[in-house]
Structure formats: C-alpha cells, structure tokens
Design an enzyme around this catalytic site. Structure first.
Site, PDB file in Angstrom:
ATOM      1  N   CYS A 188      10.444   1.362   1.943  1.00  0.00           N
ATOM      2  CA  CYS A 188      11.402   0.281   2.170  1.00  0.00           C
ATOM      3  C   CYS A 188      12.833   0.766   1.992  1.00  0.00           C
ATOM      4  O   CYS A 188      13.744   0.246   2.640  1.00  0.00           O
ATOM      5  CB  CYS A 188      11.107  -0.887   1.238  1.00  0.00           C
ATOM      6  SG  CYS A 188      10.932  -0.428  -0.491  1.00  0.00           S
ATOM      7  N   GLU A 197      10.894  -8.215  -3.498  1.00  0.00           N
ATOM      8  CA  GLU A 197      11.470  -6.981  -2.933  1.00  0.00           C
ATOM      9  C   GLU A 197      10.864  -6.826  -1.552  1.00  0.00           C
ATOM     10  O   GLU A 197       9.687  -6.508  -1.417  1.00  0.00           O
ATOM     11  CB  GLU A 197      11.175  -5.784  -3.833  1.00  0.00           C
ATOM     12  CG  GLU A 197      11.986  -4.559  -3.475  1.00  0.00           C
ATOM     13  CD  GLU A 197      11.264  -3.631  -2.517  1.00  0.00           C
ATOM     14  OE1 GLU A 197      11.557  -3.697  -1.288  1.00  0.00           O
ATOM     15  OE2 GLU A 197      10.420  -2.856  -2.975  1.00  0.00           O
ATOM     16  N   TRP A 219       0.794  -1.221   0.000  1.00  0.00           N
ATOM     17  CA  TRP A 219       0.000   0.000   0.000  1.00  0.00           C
ATOM     18  C   TRP A 219       0.833   1.281   0.000  1.00  0.00           C
ATOM     19  O   TRP A 219       0.303   2.361  -0.229  1.00  0.00           O
ATOM     20  CB  TRP A 219      -0.906   0.022   1.229  1.00  0.00           C
ATOM     21  CG  TRP A 219      -0.188  -0.344   2.504  1.00  0.00           C
ATOM     22  CD1 TRP A 219      -0.210  -1.557   3.133  1.00  0.00           C
ATOM     23  CD2 TRP A 219       0.676   0.500   3.282  1.00  0.00           C
ATOM     24  NE1 TRP A 219       0.589  -1.524   4.253  1.00  0.00           N
ATOM     25  CE2 TRP A 219       1.138  -0.271   4.371  1.00  0.00           C
ATOM     26  CE3 TRP A 219       1.091   1.834   3.179  1.00  0.00           C
ATOM     27  CZ2 TRP A 219       2.013   0.226   5.339  1.00  0.00           C
ATOM     28  CZ3 TRP A 219       1.967   2.340   4.138  1.00  0.00           C
ATOM     29  CH2 TRP A 219       2.414   1.538   5.200  1.00  0.00           C
ATOM     30  N   LYS A 257      -2.776  -8.413  -7.293  1.00  0.00           N
ATOM     31  CA  LYS A 257      -3.421  -8.517  -5.991  1.00  0.00           C
ATOM     32  C   LYS A 257      -2.826  -7.390  -5.157  1.00  0.00           C
ATOM     33  O   LYS A 257      -1.701  -7.466  -4.664  1.00  0.00           O
ATOM     34  CB  LYS A 257      -3.144  -9.880  -5.338  1.00  0.00           C
ATOM     35  CG  LYS A 257      -3.944 -10.108  -4.035  1.00  0.00           C
ATOM     36  CD  LYS A 257      -3.269  -9.440  -2.854  1.00  0.00           C
ATOM     37  CE  LYS A 257      -4.014  -9.714  -1.561  1.00  0.00           C
ATOM     38  NZ  LYS A 257      -4.098  -8.553  -0.673  1.00  0.00           N
TER      39      LYS A 257
END
Length: 467
Positions: free
Chosen positions: A274, A240, A142, A166
């Site tokens: 990230c 990832e 998200w 998805k």
C-alpha cells in the site's frame, strides 16, 4: 450470539508460483465464532488485571518463538502469497522487533499524564490515563501476512486488550500460526485468536456487543463497509486503506540513488504494498536522465521462483489480482501510454507472474491515472515545475505516504508542507517503522498504527479530577 454462515471447506492455500492447491481448511461457523469471542472476552479481563512487566515478558517470549520459527514461517508465507523468501524472512524479523519495541515502551507510552497546574480546573490533582477497551477485531490483508497482523497485535496486547483476527482467506497458514503464537509465549488463552471465516461473517462480529473496536487494513471498499458497520454499532475504528503514493524527483537530486531507491520503492513485495511508490513525478529538467536510469534498472530485474535466493520479483498473490493489473495497463496503453521498460517473466502458464513494467504518458482518461496499481507497474509523470509536481502528487483521492528527492532544504520544507499524505520521506522511500506513526488521510483511511499513537488508538483516554 454471533451468527455466520455454516462451515464449508472453502479456504485453500494455492501456490501463486504454480497455481497448485497445497491445502484446504474448513471455515468456522457460529459455534466456533461464539467460543472465540467468549474466550477473548475472558482473556481481556485477565490482561487488564496484569501489569506491564508481565505482559512484556510474555511478548518477548513470543518474539523469541517467532524468530526461532523464522524459516518455517517464511516458507509458508512464500507458498501462500508469493513474496520472495528473502523478503519473507525480513518480514518475520521486523515483526519480532516490533513485538520487543512495544514490550520495551508500552508502559512509557501509556503512563498517566498529570496536569501541571490542576488549580486551573479547581482540582488538587488532575490527570489523564490510558486504559484498554477490551476485545478488538482485526481484519487484515494477505500482502504482509505476519507483519500486518503484528503491527496491531503487539500494541493491542501490550495495552491490555485481546485481539480477534479475521485474516485474508488466501493466507490461512499464517492465520493459524498467529492463533497459537501468543499463547505459546505465555499470554492467557484467547488473548489473540484467528478465525477462518469469509468476509460475509464480519458484519455480525462487529455488531457483537463484546467487540469493543475494529481495525482494518485493506481496500477502500472494504474500509467503507467496515466503517459503516462499526459506525452503526458506535465502535472505534482504525482504517488503513489503499494508496497511490507519489515519488517526486527534483533538480539537484542524486539521480542514480533516486532511481535505485525508486525500483525498491515500487517493486518491494512484488509491487503489492500500500505504501509503495506508484507515481513517479519528475521535474522536466531531469526527467529524461531519470527515466533512462529507472527503465534500465526495471528491465534488469530477475523474475521467477520466489523460493530462490536470487529472485527479485515473484508472482502476484492471486490470479484475479494479476488480471486486474493487466487490465489497467492495457487500458492505459489503449489511451496512449508508452511502455518504457518491461522485464522478462517465466514461461506462460507457470504461475501468476506479471512483468515489472514502466509506463509514461498515462493520461487522466486512463484507469491508472486515479486507481491504485497493486503490482510491479510504475508510472512516470513529467512536471514543468515544483508547483505542477505537487499538484500531480495531490491529484488522486488517496493520501497514504509520499517521497520527495531534492537537495534544496527550502524546497524540501515547502513540499513536505504541501503534500496531502500521512507521511513524507525526504531522499528516501516510504517504509513503516515501529517507532513512527503510520496511516493516511482522505480515501487512504484514518487513525494511526505504530509508534505511541498506535498503542493509544485502542485505549480509553480517561480524565481523572480529584478535588
């Protein structure tokens, strides 16, 4: 036929700035999943038969549509996951640029590669060629609802694959927008489709023989699960996963610029990135000066309504994410960490905000020492010398990206070689670009997105020998 749990009305859009539920959507069941995969398989056949010029024209048209919809899409992203409106607009623009990048370069990246001396292998001609795999499942997070999906979708479609997405369950508006974007641009129906499903349905989709490969961006746990299911089905994966990226500051660096960049590196996307700099490892000779600069800039950040143009930091995307981050910080303080700076937040109860915070003295008995902090919390470490700085940088299971600040070229080369990460940025912050490969090592995953490497990941590298 792929199976999954029956449809239930369980996917909601909840505004992180207010906690208000804005919309709800039904999850999709077995019949809808079957239709999606069947249509994607047919689209993959059609895409494989088209030329690069045709696919590029469709991709550029889809990029134009995305840019035309920028304000609408950006506001939807803000209300779904809380990033600031300025950053949401930038995400849309970056996604459109990436679409055009692959439209321009896919044919070049996937061109046949002839062997210079075919007689060495007893051939009159020998070459390698890249061909699409078919339908690729993408499981996306998200935190960058458009960009994360697009950095897979653009190269995958330009290579001639079809994609099934998805998306994370808290960004259904973004998923549904992407579901129609490529068809609007001219791609065959089913070329890129979104499924509103829970994580429990993913394993059976991976097992479906019509799914050729899987890519996931997400947590380490999610990566292990997807990798396990794909391994059982003997399917290619790109993972990832998380990161706890080091940001090293050495003597001689421009400390003012380094501190300003450190704030941007850590606080971008409300700290939910990230590849954010998370561990700031500073040589003892410049530690105190850098810490003071860093603390002052963090304390001055504006935290509030993400739809306001002047807001620096919005809320975290989920209540559970905020509580997790608070627990990590409380644990660190309990074990002796010291808070150097904390910005002001809106009044209690007005959203899932967490104050931008700077900590030092975080020891190895604290959760924050090894865990990824997914929010606006930075941790300072003091290093006695270059060797200790590198050891601290490599001292987690992760290896996504990294940064080092130094004006010593020899030192920069040594540290670049020594850091165990998928990327090193010298005198800058970690950023993903369509032109450069992106990915990690160790618990940060494997495989690459973006650049030439990214479009080749979901292709069959076929060797051709002609006598």
């Amino acid at each position: 036929m792929t199976t999954a749990a029956p449809a239930t009305r369980s996917i909601a859009v909840t505004n992180p700035a207010t906690g208000e539920v804005l919309a709800q959507f039904d999850t999709q069941g077995p019949a809808e999943i079957e239709t999606c995969i069947r249509t994607a398989q047919e689209a993959a056949r059609q895409l494989r038969a088209t030329g690069y010029a045709t696919r590029a024209a469709w991709m550029r048209r889809a990029a134009d549509l995305l840019e035309a919809d920028r304000e609408e899409v950006a506001r939807a992203v803000v209300t779904e996951m809380g990033k600031t409106i300025v950053q949401a607009r930038a995400e849309v623009t970056k996604s459109a640029r990436t679409m055009r990048f692959y439209a321009d370069h896919a044919e070049e990246f996937l061109a046949d590669q002839p062997l210079a001396a075919p007689e060495r292998v007893g051939a009159g001609q020998a070459l390698t060629k890249y061909q699409p795999l078919g339908v690729v499942l993408a499981v996306m997070p998200w935190n960058y609802p458009i960009w994360q999906a697009m950095r897979f979708a653009a190269p995958a479609l330009m290579a001639g694959n079809a994609g099934v997405l998805k998306h994370a369950s808290n960004v259904p508006q973004s998923a549904l927008y992407l579901d129609s974007l490529f068809t609007r641009g001219g791609f065959p129906p089913g070329s890129f489709s979104s499924l509103l499903i829970g994580s429990g349905a993913v394993a059976s989709i991976i097992a479906d023989p019509r799914i050729a490969a899987v890519t996931l961006t997400g947590s380490e746990g999610a990566g292990r699960s997807v990798g396990e299911h794909a391994g059982r089905a003997i399917k290619k994966t790109v993972l990832e996963l998380g990161g706890s990226d080091p940001f090293l500051v050495m003597p001689g660096a421009d400390l003012e610029k380094a501190a300003k960049t450190a704030v941007a590196a850590r606080m971008n996307n409300n700290g939910q990135s990230c590849i954010a700099g998370k561990r700031f490892i500073v040589h003892t000779d410049v530690y105190d000066e850098f810490a003071a600069l860093f603390a002052r800039k963090i304390a001055a950040l504006s935290v509030g309504d993400p739809l306001q143009e002047t807001t620096d930091i919005g809320p975290l995307a989920t209540l559970s994410g905020r509580d997790e981050l608070a627990g990590q910080v409380d644990d660190a303080v309990t074990h002796g960490a010291r808070v150097l700076a904390k910005a002001a937040t809106p009044a209690e109860g007005t959203g899932w905000y967490y104050p931008p915070t700077l900590l030092e003295n975080v020891g190895p008995d604290s959760r924050l020492f090894l865990e990824e902090a997914f929010g606006p919390v930075a941790v300072l470490y003091r290093a006695a010398d270059e060797q200790e700085a590198v050891a601290l940088a490599n001292g987690t299971p992760f290896g996504l990206s990294s940064a080092v600040w130094t004006n010593d070229d020899d030192q920069a080369r040594r540290i670049v070689d020594a850091l165990e990460a998928g990327a090193v940025f010298v005198n800058g912050m970690s950023v993903s670009y369509p032109e450069l490969p992106f990915g990690g090592v160790r618990d940060s995953g494997y495989g690459r997105e973006l650049g030439a490497a990214g479009i080749r990941e979901f292709c069959n590298l076929k060797t051709v020998w002609i006598g």
